[in-house]
Design a protein around this motif. Structure first.
Motif, PDB file in Angstrom:
ATOM      1  N   GLY A  74       0.646  -1.202  -0.458  1.00 43.88           N
ATOM      2  CA  GLY A  74      -0.075   0.118   0.290  1.00 43.88           C
ATOM      3  C   GLY A  74       0.621   1.171   0.128  1.00 43.88           C
ATOM      4  O   GLY A  74       0.419   2.481  -1.158  1.00 43.88           O
ATOM      5  N   ILE A  75       1.946   1.366   0.726  1.00 43.12           N
ATOM      6  CA  ILE A  75       2.132   2.384   0.552  1.00 43.12           C
ATOM      7  C   ILE A  75       3.587   2.266  -0.543  1.00 43.12           C
ATOM      8  O   ILE A  75       3.419   3.509  -0.688  1.00 43.12           O
ATOM      9  CB  ILE A  75       3.665   2.753   1.940  1.00 43.12           C
ATOM     10  CG1 ILE A  75       2.484   2.350   3.328  1.00 43.12           C
ATOM     11  CG2 ILE A  75       5.436   3.973   1.914  1.00 43.12           C
ATOM     12  CD1 ILE A  75       3.941   1.993   4.813  1.00 43.12           C
ATOM     13  N   CYS A  77       2.522   1.923  -3.607  1.00 42.70           N
ATOM     14  CA  CYS A  77       1.312   1.875  -3.897  1.00 42.70           C
ATOM     15  C   CYS A  77       1.160   3.804  -3.950  1.00 42.70           C
ATOM     16  O   CYS A  77       1.347   3.916  -5.018  1.00 42.70           O
ATOM     17  CB  CYS A  77      -0.125   1.361  -4.921  1.00 42.70           C
ATOM     18  SG  CYS A  77       0.507   0.034  -4.599  1.00 42.70           S
ATOM     19  N   PHE A  78       1.331   3.600  -3.281  1.00 49.93           N
ATOM     20  CA  PHE A  78       0.412   5.498  -2.803  1.00 49.93           C
ATOM     21  C   PHE A  78       1.985   6.030  -2.747  1.00 49.93           C
ATOM     22  O   PHE A  78       1.415   7.371  -3.547  1.00 49.93           O
ATOM     23  CB  PHE A  78       0.036   5.490  -1.823  1.00 49.93           C
ATOM     24  CG  PHE A  78      -1.542   4.916  -0.946  1.00 49.93           C
ATOM     25  CD1 PHE A  78      -2.309   5.434  -1.806  1.00 49.93           C
ATOM     26  CD2 PHE A  78      -1.440   3.892  -0.704  1.00 49.93           C
ATOM     27  CE1 PHE A  78      -3.861   4.431  -1.908  1.00 49.93           C
ATOM     28  CE2 PHE A  78      -3.044   3.382   0.200  1.00 49.93           C
ATOM     29  CZ  PHE A  78      -3.849   3.905  -1.201  1.00 49.93           C
ATOM     30  N   PHE A  81       2.280   6.452  -6.464  1.00 39.62           N
ATOM     31  CA  PHE A  81       1.133   7.290  -7.327  1.00 39.62           C
ATOM     32  C   PHE A  81       1.633   8.787  -7.605  1.00 39.62           C
ATOM     33  O   PHE A  81       1.023   9.059  -8.824  1.00 39.62           O
ATOM     34  CB  PHE A  81      -0.545   6.179  -7.094  1.00 39.62           C
ATOM     35  CG  PHE A  81      -1.067   6.812  -7.845  1.00 39.62           C
ATOM     36  CD1 PHE A  81      -1.533   6.925  -9.145  1.00 39.62           C
ATOM     37  CD2 PHE A  81      -2.398   8.197  -7.143  1.00 39.62           C
ATOM     38  CE1 PHE A  81      -2.737   7.109  -9.488  1.00 39.62           C
ATOM     39  CE2 PHE A  81      -2.969   8.995  -7.951  1.00 39.62           C
ATOM     40  CZ  PHE A  81      -3.565   8.261  -9.134  1.00 39.62           C
ATOM     41  N   ALA A  82       2.092   8.980  -6.096  1.00 35.78           N
ATOM     42  CA  ALA A  82       2.052  10.414  -5.966  1.00 35.78           C
ATOM     43  C   ALA A  82       2.841  10.898  -6.531  1.00 35.78           C
ATOM     44  O   ALA A  82       2.841  11.567  -7.276  1.00 35.78           O
ATOM     45  CB  ALA A  82       1.928  10.646  -4.222  1.00 35.78           C
TER      46      ALA A  82
END
Length: 123
Positions: A74-75, A77-78, A81-82
């Protein structure tokens, strides 16, 4: 653990062979690709070893290990993405995808350690 350490040793040796071969030899494209991807092979072996180790864990450790992977994925990926969204609008330095695997594995170890510390405090 010994087999895993052996895979890491083979990985490091293949990285050295790859670097020396590419720097010193004029290789045809197909051989350059093969030599460049050679260090990936021991990583597959390491994954098989890790998978067997995971299956041997008790349910509690499997749950914590799975949660640690959820957090790190999750970390990553975020953050990626950012970073990608920012890169579309403003100039950003390029980042090699080769860093993703060590970040995921290192982050997994760190997060698993934090989860273990948190669960030991609660008990």
């Amino acid at each position: 653990m010994k087999r895993f350490m052996l895979t890491m040793l083979i990985f490091l040796v293949l990285i050295a062979v790859q670097t020396i071969s590419i720097e010193l030899l004029e290789l045809p494209t197909w051989l350059l690709i093969a030599v460049t991807l050679l260090p990936v092979l021991p990583l597959f072996w390491a994954f098989i070893i890790y998978r067997a180790r995971f299956r041997a864990l008790d349910e509690y450790m499997q749950r914590l290990t799975g949660e640690a992977f959820l957090w790190v994925i999750g970390i990553v990926c975020f953050v990626t993405f950012a970073y990608g969204m920012l890169a579309m609008k403003i100039p950003m330095p390029s980042v090699s995808l080769a860093f993703v695997l060590p970040v995921v594995f290192g982050g997994h170890g760190l997060i698993l350690h934090l989860l273990l510390m948190e669960n030991n405090v609660e008990q």
